[in-house]
Design a protein around this motif. Structure first.
Motif, PDB file in Angstrom:
ATOM      1  N   PHE A  88       0.801  -1.226   0.000  1.00  8.68           N
ATOM      2  CA  PHE A  88       0.000   0.000   0.000  1.00  8.68           C
ATOM      3  C   PHE A  88       0.836   1.280   0.000  1.00  8.68           C
ATOM      4  CE2 PHE A  88      -3.903  -2.195   2.127  1.00  8.68           C
ATOM      5  CZ  PHE A  88      -4.069  -2.949   0.977  1.00  8.68           C
ATOM      6  N   ALA A  89       2.096   1.189  -0.342  1.00 11.45           N
ATOM      7  CA  ALA A  89       2.920   2.403  -0.421  1.00 11.45           C
ATOM      8  C   ALA A  89       3.525   2.470  -1.816  1.00 11.45           C
ATOM      9  CB  ALA A  89       4.022   2.376   0.619  1.00 11.45           C
ATOM     10  N   ASP A 147      -4.679   4.092   4.487  1.00  9.04           N
ATOM     11  CA  ASP A 147      -4.533   2.696   4.077  1.00  9.04           C
ATOM     12  C   ASP A 147      -3.630   1.881   4.998  1.00  9.04           C
ATOM     13  OD1 ASP A 147      -2.316   4.101   3.384  1.00  9.04           O
ATOM     14  OD2 ASP A 147      -2.122   3.270   1.372  1.00  9.04           O
ATOM     15  N   ASP A 163      -0.521   2.138   6.183  1.00  8.02           N
ATOM     16  CA  ASP A 163       0.922   1.906   6.012  1.00  8.02           C
ATOM     17  C   ASP A 163       1.788   3.030   6.546  1.00  8.02           C
ATOM     18  OD1 ASP A 163       0.228   3.841   4.196  1.00  8.02           O
ATOM     19  OD2 ASP A 163       1.444   3.042   2.578  1.00  8.02           O
ATOM     20  N   ARG A 222      -5.517  10.427   1.164  1.00  5.45           N
ATOM     21  CA  ARG A 222      -6.575   9.419   1.236  1.00  5.45           C
ATOM     22  C   ARG A 222      -7.697   9.771   2.183  1.00  5.45           C
ATOM     23  NH1 ARG A 222      -5.101   4.849  -0.730  1.00  5.45           N
ATOM     24  NH2 ARG A 222      -2.972   4.681  -1.449  1.00  5.45           N
TER      25      ARG A 222
HETATM   26 MG   LIG Z   1       0.002   4.051   1.053  1.00  6.25          MG
END
Ligand SMILES: [Mg+2]
Ligand SMILES: Nc1ncnc2c1ncn2[C@@H]1O[C@H](COP(=O)(O)OP(=O)(O)O)[C@@H](O)[C@H]1O
Ligand SMILES: O=C[C@H](O)COP(=O)(O)O
Ligand SMILES: [Mn+2]
Length: 594
Positions: A87-88, A410, A412, A556
């Motif tokens: 997720f990065a 998310d 991370d 996000r």
């Molecule tokens: Mg991310």
């Protein structure tokens, strides 16, 4: 109750590397770049950059979406995939390595899902590649139809519709079209597709606890592919009802997200999110097709069902609908060897690894040129304790940052920042020239640049670059408090410039701007620098805490409801306040002791 997810893994921080090893062993036509563990690139075994006579199509992003993106590398689809940590977004150097490995005279197209980290990292890599003489174009995909247009600067999320864009671009490139033409096809395809998902369970990031957000009997509609909360939590309904809701939302004339109207031809993709049995996906497809035909008056020309763009082990699916014309259908139907596009593969088995190609004038790695001074002067000593304290502060905050990010992002943020902090501590011992503050700041930037992806990674990389430039311009040997203050100011301004956020957007800037402002005010008022630093760090903490009550306008968190936002502070802001505060305290202690 929250519990640790059971997983068949080794070290959670090695999951992406180990995934790639398995992938290239499985598919003979795929290779990976080898040499630096941070560079995680999968590429076609039969393509070699300098001589490749077609446009290279490159995509990638954070991992956790397997088989995307690496499983779509193959003749006729992607030429290379750049894999970030879970997720990065991948770091700039990884992306550059991928570009150099597969790009020939025709140039390359980068297809990027619309996330801040991906946009910035791929964007900067594209600029750098252009300065090395490569022809580069970028197409950003934001196919999400679940949410109203997000507040602020974030834009719509990139979801499974991106896979269809990969296929269209891959076919256009394979047909020998020019870079401008391939980019135009990809852009057109991205404007034709809309996606929305439903989830029954939240995904568990490797090494993290499983969220208990979604209780039994509940579903979330309109979530993304990073475990972020969906737009609406509702009681679970039969899939037939769920499919109807999703189709209505995608095709809504109100949002007008896709240019599809009665009488059009469309392509349907039903995409599993990682833990949905094929049986359920096929049932969803079986329900969707007649609804599209009878209720929405559309001709369904192609159907793709499977797990293409997942969210680790999330249960649920997304539906994508793309408006189809002859050109798009031709591209979707064109042959490809990408192993996870629903077709066969062939090929012999070349070695599964090849070395990472270097830029034309490869600069030697920092550690070979630099070394830690044998004797630290006073400034060097202060640098060391401040860096150590700052790094340890965010390392200790890792789990909280992940937890907050799993609520409003998310999940991370802590892992990403901790990865950077651990590397900074290691590199500092090995080679930071601590007596030279400007060069040390520059080296912190290179440690970050090497190992930290995501939005935090690229923004802290930019932060260090700007601070370094300012220190270099104004400093002789010992940096004065005024010069530190100017460096902080320049660094904060550059995050705002490249990231597009300002004060009140609910980001790390809501810690850093107050820090910078108060530091400047206090120094101007003639207060001693240690106290000014401390007071500014209190302002950073207060600023970070105050993000709880802010509407998000960047990143996000813009996809998340106000109720959830109010439950936690912005993780990036808390991280910034925490390292800044720890550095201020350490500097004060050092001065008091001496
Ligand atoms: Mg991310
Ligand atoms: N445009 C922006 N400018 C400054 N900071 C931002 C921006 N967008 C997001 N952030 C910060 O990044 C933090 C999240 O970092 P990270 O988890 O690495 O991001 P992501 O997973 O979204 O790439 C947020 O809490 C916020 O403070
Ligand atoms: O999987 C995640 C995205 O590709 C990366 O975006 P991010 O770095 O902004 O989280
Ligand atoms: Mn995050």
């Amino acid at each position: 109750m929250a519990c640790h997810g059971k997983k068949l893994l080794n070290n959670p921080s090695d999951v992406v590397t180990e995934f790639i090893e398995g992938l290239v062993e499985t598919y003979p036509a795929l290779q990976r770049l080898d040499g630096f563990p941070e560079v995680k690139v999968v590429l076609r075994a039969d393509v070699s950059g300098a001589t490749y006579d077609k446009v290279a199509v490159i995509s990638g992003g954070g991992s956790g979406h397997e088989p995307a993106h690496a499983g779509f590398v193959g003749e006729g689809m992607l030429t290379a995939a750049i894999c970030g940590d879970v997720f990065a977004s991948p770091q700039v150097d990884s992306i550059l390595a991928g570009i150099r490995a597969v790009t020939g005279p025709m140039g390359c197209l980068l297809i990027v899902k619309n996330y801040t980290g991906d946009r910035l990292n791929f964007g900067l890599a594209a600029e750098q590649a252009k300065s090395e003489g490569y022809k580069v174009e970028i197409v950003i995909v934001g196919d999400d139809c679940a949410l109203p247009p997000p507040r602020g600067i974030a834009g719509r999320r990139g979801l499974a519709g991106t896979i269809l864009v990969h296929k269209v671009a891959g076919a256009a490139a394979a047909a020998g079209l020019s870079l401008a033409e391939v980019a135009a096809e990809a852009k057109r395809a991205s404007e034709m597709v809309g996606t929305m998902g439903v989830a029954l369970s939240v995904c568990t990031l490797p090494g993290q606890v499983t969220s208990d957000r979604l209780g039994p009997g509940k579903m979330e509609l309109g979530l993304g592919i990073h475990g972020e909360p969906g737009a609406v939590v509702a009681d679970l309904q039969p899939v037939d009802v769920v499919v109807s809701l999703i189709l209505k939302q995608i095709l809504s004339l109100e949002t007008n997200y896709v240019p599809i109207t009665r009488g059009n031809r469309v392509v349907l993709m039903v995409n599993g999110l990682g833990a949905t049995p094929l049986m359920e996906l096929m049932i969803a497809t079986g329900n969707a097709v007649p609804k599209l035909q009878l209720e929405h008056g559309l001709a369904v020309d192609r159907v793709y069902t499977g797990s293409f763009m997942t969210s680790l082990d999330m249960a649920g699916f997304s539906i994508s609908i793309m408006k189809a014309d002859q050109a798009i259908l031709h591209c979707l139907d064109a042959a490809t060897k990408a192993p996870h596009w629903p077709v066969g593969v062939d090929g012999n088995h070349p070695p599964a690894k090849i070395p990472i190609p270097m830029p034309p004038s490869h600069s030697t790695k920092s550690e070979e040129l630099l070394s830690r001074p044998l004797q630290l002067n006073q400034q060097g000593h202060i640098m060391e304790v401040a860096i150590e304290a700052a790094a340890n502060a965010v390392i200790n905050l890792r789990d909280s940052l992940n937890e907050w990010d799993s609520k409003v992002g998310d999940g991370d943020c802590g892992s990403t920042i901790c990865r950077g902090a651990i590397t900074i501590l290691e590199d500092m011992k090995k080679y930071y020239p601590l007596n030279d503050a400007a060069e040390t700041v520059n080296e912190i930037g290179s440690s970050i640049r090497r190992v930290m992806g995501g939005t935090s990674g690229i923004l802290y990389n930019i932060f260090c670059k700007a601070a370094y430039a300012q220190l270099k311009a104004s400093t002789q040997s010992v940096v004065t408090s005024k010069q530190w203050c100017e460096a902080l100011d320049a660094a904060v301004a550059s995050i705002s410039k490249y990231g597009g956020a300002s004060a009140g957007y609910r980001t790390m800037l809501d810690a850093l701007i107050p820090a910078s402002t108060v530091l400047q005010e206090r120094l101007n008022a003639g207060i001693d620098p240690c106290t000014a630093f401390l007071l500014s760090s209190e302002a950073a903490l207060t600023g970070a805490e105050s993000t709880r009550h802010m509407q998000a306008q960047a990143g996000r968190s813009t996809y998340v409801s106000r109720e959830i936002l109010e439950s936690v502070p912005d993780p990036g802001a808390m991280a910034a306040a925490s390292w800044y505060r720890a550095a201020a305290l350490a500097v004060k202690d050092t001065y008091q002791a001496s």
